[in-house]
Write an enzyme that holds these catalytic residues in place. Sequence first.
Site, PDB file in Angstrom:
ATOM      1  CG  HIS A  55      35.855  44.051  41.831  1.00 39.86           C
ATOM      2  ND1 HIS A  55      35.213  43.287  42.775  1.00 39.86           N
ATOM      3  CD2 HIS A  55      34.884  44.567  41.033  1.00 39.86           C
ATOM      4  CE1 HIS A  55      33.911  43.341  42.563  1.00 39.86           C
ATOM      5  NE2 HIS A  55      33.684  44.104  41.513  1.00 39.86           N
ATOM      6  CB  CYS A 104      38.726  40.310  44.741  1.00 41.21           C
ATOM      7  SG  CYS A 104      38.030  41.503  43.562  1.00 41.21           S
ATOM      8  CD  GLU A 110      40.032  44.463  45.849  1.00 40.55           C
ATOM      9  OE1 GLU A 110      39.670  45.078  46.859  1.00 40.55           O
ATOM     10  OE2 GLU A 110      39.375  44.459  44.788  1.00 40.55           O
ATOM     11  CB  CYS A 148      33.926  40.645  46.368  1.00 43.91           C
ATOM     12  SG  CYS A 148      34.685  40.468  44.734  1.00 43.91           S
TER      13      CYS A 148
END
Length: 166
Positions: A60, A93, A62, A90
């Site tokens: 992801h 992250c 992040e 999430c």
Amino acid sequence: MNTFTHPDPTTAQMLVHLRQAADIARAAMEQGHHPFGALLVAPDHETVLLIQGNVDSVNHAEAVIARQAAAKFDADLLWDCTLYTTVEPCCMCAGTQYWAGIGRLVYGMSETRLRSMTGRHPENPTLDIPCREVFSRGQKPIRVWGPVADIEDELAEVHERFWRTR
């Protein structure tokens, strides 16, 4: 460590950087990735240090940016930096941000709102754990702003358009 030496970002600064994150998300979407974008901003709240779009389901935006930041910058600098992201991180992250030592987070749209759009979509099997809960279990006082009402609907439009076609 864990003491901020610079003031927090202003609302105007937050909106500027969240709009930059939205542009990164749109670019990721144009490249065939999920529309998530993130950037790391220096303690001056102006200088963008890193940018990242979503790569795949385990990379992801992040998490990738947090790993890059941890490898590139020293811990004292990172603590005063701000991670901006289009959607609430999430738990993966948020945990990566925590371990990287990035002291501030600003996100535009809540994970709950994203989940309401995607439902049980196999490409977004959301874990319903807010980032604030992840951070509250740690020993570092990560500062969090979000969702940011002034931009949340704008970010939601990008995701609504994307997830309708999946």
